[in-house]
Write a protein that holds these residues in place. Structure first.
Motif, PDB file in Angstrom:
ATOM      1  N   LYS A 160      -1.939   1.241  11.960  1.00 54.94           N
ATOM      2  CA  LYS A 160      -0.306   1.196  12.087  1.00 54.94           C
ATOM      3  C   LYS A 160       0.169   1.988  10.718  1.00 54.94           C
ATOM      4  CE  LYS A 160       0.896  -2.409  15.345  1.00 54.94           C
ATOM      5  NZ  LYS A 160       1.486  -3.646  15.555  1.00 54.94           N
ATOM      6  N   MET A 161      -0.559   1.487   9.544  1.00 54.02           N
ATOM      7  CA  MET A 161       0.314   2.029   8.439  1.00 54.02           C
ATOM      8  C   MET A 161      -0.333   3.546   8.062  1.00 54.02           C
ATOM      9  SD  MET A 161       1.943  -0.244   7.089  1.00 54.02           S
ATOM     10  CE  MET A 161       2.547  -0.697   8.617  1.00 54.02           C
ATOM     11  N   GLN A 162      -1.544   4.011   8.635  1.00 58.72           N
ATOM     12  CA  GLN A 162      -1.799   5.317   8.776  1.00 58.72           C
ATOM     13  C   GLN A 162      -0.698   6.036   9.497  1.00 58.72           C
ATOM     14  OE1 GLN A 162      -5.789   5.624  10.217  1.00 58.72           O
ATOM     15  NE2 GLN A 162      -6.640   4.596   8.488  1.00 58.72           N
ATOM     16  N   GLN A 163      -0.325   5.548  10.478  1.00 58.42           N
ATOM     17  CA  GLN A 163       0.646   6.510  11.241  1.00 58.42           C
ATOM     18  C   GLN A 163       2.057   6.286  10.620  1.00 58.42           C
ATOM     19  OE1 GLN A 163       0.524   3.975  15.127  1.00 58.42           O
ATOM     20  NE2 GLN A 163      -1.564   4.965  15.707  1.00 58.42           N
ATOM     21  N   MET A 164       2.214   5.120  10.291  1.00 57.16           N
ATOM     22  CA  MET A 164       3.441   5.094   9.392  1.00 57.16           C
ATOM     23  C   MET A 164       3.674   6.053   8.154  1.00 57.16           C
ATOM     24  SD  MET A 164       6.737   3.706   8.711  1.00 57.16           S
ATOM     25  CE  MET A 164       6.787   2.110   9.712  1.00 57.16           C
ATOM     26  N   LYS A 187       0.901  -1.159  -0.070  1.00 56.08           N
ATOM     27  CA  LYS A 187       0.036   0.049  -0.060  1.00 56.08           C
ATOM     28  C   LYS A 187       0.966   1.364  -0.142  1.00 56.08           C
ATOM     29  CE  LYS A 187      -4.063  -2.089   2.005  1.00 56.08           C
ATOM     30  NZ  LYS A 187      -5.038  -2.174   3.105  1.00 56.08           N
ATOM     31  N   ILE A 188       1.988   1.323   0.513  1.00 55.06           N
ATOM     32  CA  ILE A 188       2.852   2.342   0.474  1.00 55.06           C
ATOM     33  C   ILE A 188       4.011   2.369  -0.733  1.00 55.06           C
ATOM     34  CG2 ILE A 188       4.567   3.714   2.043  1.00 55.06           C
ATOM     35  CD1 ILE A 188       3.035   3.167   4.375  1.00 55.06           C
ATOM     36  N   LEU A 189       4.720   1.190  -0.543  1.00 55.07           N
ATOM     37  CA  LEU A 189       5.626   1.046  -1.611  1.00 55.07           C
ATOM     38  C   LEU A 189       4.940   1.287  -2.910  1.00 55.07           C
ATOM     39  CD1 LEU A 189       8.600  -1.158  -0.550  1.00 55.07           C
ATOM     40  CD2 LEU A 189       8.612   1.191  -0.773  1.00 55.07           C
TER      41      LEU A 189
END
Length: 247
Positions: free
Chosen positions: A237-241, A224-226
């Motif tokens: 957790k991914m929102q915070q990251m 989702k991010i890369l």
């Protein structure tokens, strides 16, 4: 919408077919049981077969592939046949959930670095290796700063791993790096740990596998991010990251 899906089912749409009652396993005699649907932003989860092709003709192509893969300098033919049989292979994976060893015997051509990249592109419409490495280069410095700032037991564990990694700088990669799934070595001689990880990520898509529970956030970060696949829907957790990385 229900009428539309009914009409699609009558026309043999594969995504409707895999979830019909007659294709469910014994003990799953409910329409809501074991629904098969895209979960990792797959664009072509169960695609339609090429125009003019049938299950029988595509199975003939699969058998022909078994001979073509034994020939030297035959990449172009293999690539064309793999492209043509994509829908046949994908339906088999999603509908039958074969064991890895059995699937390797039926589709050995898939377990090559070039074909893992090609299959990922067919499924997601995004290049795997090029995009993964480019994004990793762009985000590594930010990611390292976030990891270095981690606290508590988890933070200490991360620092210990990073300390070990720093001691290993300049050390050559292992002689052989590969990927093992279900206890079976599916690929080897991948050159480096990062290439093996990228191939593993691609195979998770190609084989429609779930993320391992103990690494689900690692793979969610990659997806989702890369790779920005379904990047608008993130776990807490991914929102915070993401906020930390792009603040």
């Amino acid at each position: 919408m229900q009428n539309y899906r009914t009409k699609l089912g009558r026309l043999g749409d594969p995504e409707i077919r895999v979830n019909s009652l007659k294709h469910k396993r014994e003990g799953q005699g409910k329409t809501a049981a074991n629904i098969k649907k895209p979960r990792k932003a797959e664009v072509y989860y169960v695609p339609l077969p090429p125009k003019g092709e049938s299950t029988e003709s595509l199975e003939t192509e699969r058998v022909a592939l078994l001979s073509e893969i034994k020939k030297r300098d035959n990449e172009a033919v293999i690539k064309a046949k793999m492209e043509r049989t994509f829908s046949h292979r994908r339906l088999e994976i999603v509908e039958q959930r074969p064991m890895i060893r059995d699937f390797m015997n039926r589709w050995p051509a898939l377990f090559k670095e070039s074909e893992v990249n090609a299959e990922f592109l067919r499924i997601t419409t995004k290049p795997l290796q090029a995009k993964f490495l480019a994004q990793l280069d762009n985000l590594t410095d930010k990611l390292m700063k976030i990891l270095e700032g981690s606290k508590g037991a988890k933070g200490q564990k991360i620092k210990d791993i990073m300390a070990i990694s720093s001691l290993k700088k300049g050390v050559q990669e292992p002689e052989d790096v590969g990927v093992v799934i279900e206890g079976t070595t599916v690929m080897n001689n991948l050159g480096s740990v990062i290439m093996a990880f990228i191939v593993l990520f691609g195979l998770i898509y190609a084989l429609d596998l779930s993320y391992p529970n103990d690494l689900k956030y690692t793979f969610e970060f990659c997806q989702k991010i890369l790779m920005n696949l379904d990047g608008q829907r993130l776990s807490t957790k991914m929102q915070q990251m993401k906020l930390k990385m792009f603040a």
